[in-house]
Write a protein that holds these residues in place. Structure first.
Motif, PDB file in Angstrom:
ATOM      1  N   PHE A 175      -6.309   0.510 -15.963  1.00  0.00           N
ATOM      2  CA  PHE A 175      -5.968   0.122 -14.591  1.00  0.00           C
ATOM      3  C   PHE A 175      -5.355   1.282 -13.806  1.00  0.00           C
ATOM      4  N   GLU A 176      -5.105   2.397 -14.468  1.00  0.00           N
ATOM      5  CA  GLU A 176      -4.373   3.487 -13.811  1.00  0.00           C
ATOM      6  C   GLU A 176      -5.147   4.065 -12.637  1.00  0.00           C
ATOM      7  N   ASN A 177      -4.412   4.351 -11.576  1.00  0.00           N
ATOM      8  CA  ASN A 177      -4.979   5.065 -10.434  1.00  0.00           C
ATOM      9  C   ASN A 177      -3.843   5.833  -9.753  1.00  0.00           C
ATOM     10  N   SER A 178      -4.059   6.255  -8.527  1.00  0.00           N
ATOM     11  CA  SER A 178      -3.042   7.111  -7.886  1.00  0.00           C
ATOM     12  C   SER A 178      -1.739   6.365  -7.628  1.00  0.00           C
ATOM     13  N   ARG A 179      -1.767   5.034  -7.611  1.00  0.00           N
ATOM     14  CA  ARG A 179      -0.537   4.303  -7.313  1.00  0.00           C
ATOM     15  C   ARG A 179      -0.003   3.482  -8.476  1.00  0.00           C
ATOM     16  N   PRO A 229       0.788  -1.229   0.000  1.00  0.00           N
ATOM     17  CA  PRO A 229       0.000   0.000   0.000  1.00  0.00           C
ATOM     18  C   PRO A 229       0.826   1.289   0.000  1.00  0.00           C
ATOM     19  N   SER A 230       2.085   1.238   0.441  1.00  0.00           N
ATOM     20  CA  SER A 230       2.859   2.483   0.447  1.00  0.00           C
ATOM     21  C   SER A 230       3.809   2.540  -0.748  1.00  0.00           C
ATOM     22  N   SER A 231       3.343   2.012  -1.870  1.00  0.00           N
ATOM     23  CA  SER A 231       4.205   2.010  -3.044  1.00  0.00           C
ATOM     24  C   SER A 231       3.533   2.730  -4.205  1.00  0.00           C
ATOM     25  N   ARG A 232       4.343   3.147  -5.157  1.00  0.00           N
ATOM     26  CA  ARG A 232       3.832   3.654  -6.432  1.00  0.00           C
ATOM     27  C   ARG A 232       4.480   2.832  -7.530  1.00  0.00           C
TER      28      ARG A 232
END
Ligand SMILES: Nc1ncnc2c1ncn2[C@@H]1O[C@H](COP(=O)(O)OP(=O)(O)OP(=O)(O)O)[C@@H](O)[C@H]1O
Ligand SMILES: [Mg+2]
Length: 244
Positions: A57-61, A35-38
């Motif tokens: 599939f794109e989102n903030s991460r 969860p803390s990754s991009r």
């Protein structure tokens, strides 16, 4: 957290062995399990066969990056620009960045010096004689690249992990492994042949089939993403084939 992005490349000169499928599974796996990754997915195919269908599939991460600067006019990778891009995470944010490269068939290590600067190289292979033969040749070319670059780069070359894909049975897996026993690379867990992979990432497919695939392949994706997260803990190239 690492100071620079972690770069992972899926590569093999052979087509159709699962590079794109595995790159996408790894990308979505990291974005959902860490969860803390991009995660940034970079398609090194100038034809952009896969990146178009991945935008959904794109989102903030999870993002799909397209940049002409990553290519030379010939369509080969622009190694200088790629190495620059891999070296820094700007603007800096408080989460670990992963860069996942999908590369096209026909990739030649001698023209892809950025490979030596990555943190991990996955080489998917499947069981056909032609696939095994091409993969053996590709491993040789990678070693040649690392040998040539040794003097210019600090530190050891990235670990190379073979990923046996589209395997039918345990016997077939063992048979495949036997072809590579003398090579000083890692050997991954098998990904078995399953029809659900055939459709999942097509652009006209609905997202239930992707969800189904991610669910079905959960243990494999968990293994793959863990390996990426702790790539720096893999010891130096093994003396001979090492089963992970
Ligand atoms: N484990 C699997 N089981 C069944 N089908 C699979 C599996 N892995 C990949 N495939 C299918 O095999 C085909 C080739 O896979 P993919 O496109 O990922 O290979 P590739 O190495 O990226 O090919 P190319 O070199 O053309 O880019 C696709 O149709 C994919 O859905
Ligand atoms: Mg592909």
């Amino acid at each position: 957290m690492l100071a620079k992005p972690r770069s992972v490349v899926f590569a093999n000169s052979k087509g159709g062995v699962g590079k794109s499928t595995l790159a996408l599974m790894a990308s979505l796996g990291i974005a959902t399990l860490h969860p803390s990754s991009r995660v940034e997915l970079i398609d090194l195919d100038i034809q952009k066969t896969s990146s178009d269908s991945l935008r959904r599939f794109e989102n903030s991460r999870f993002s799909v990056l397209e940049n002409e600067d990553f290519f030379l006019n010939s369509g080969s990778p622009n190694n200088g620009n790629l190495i620059n891009h891999m070296g820094s995470d700007f603007p800096y944010r408080n989460s670990q960045k992963y860069i996942i490269f999908d590369s096209p068939a026909g990739n030649e290590p001698s023209r892809s010096t950025f490979l030596s600067h990555s943190d991990l190289i996955f080489v998917p292979t499947s069981v056909g004689d032609a696939d095994v033969f091409a993969t053996l040749k590709y491993l040789g070319e990678l070693q040649e690249l690392f040998g040539k670059q040794k003097t210019n780069i600090d530190g050891p070359p990235p670990p190379v992990v073979l990923l046996p894909n589209m395997v039918d049975s345990r016997e077939e897996f063992n048979e495949l492994r036997n072809h590579f026993t003398k090579h000083s690379v890692y050997f991954g867990k098998p990904l078995y042949y399953a029809p659900v992979f055939r459709r999942a990432f097509r652009s006209d497919e609905n997202d239930t089939s992707v969800a189904k695939l991610l669910q079905q392949a959960k243990p494999y994706i968990g293994w793959l993403t863990d390996l990426i997260a702790r790539a720096d803990q893999l010891p130096l190239p093994p003396k001979k084939l090492f089963q992970l």
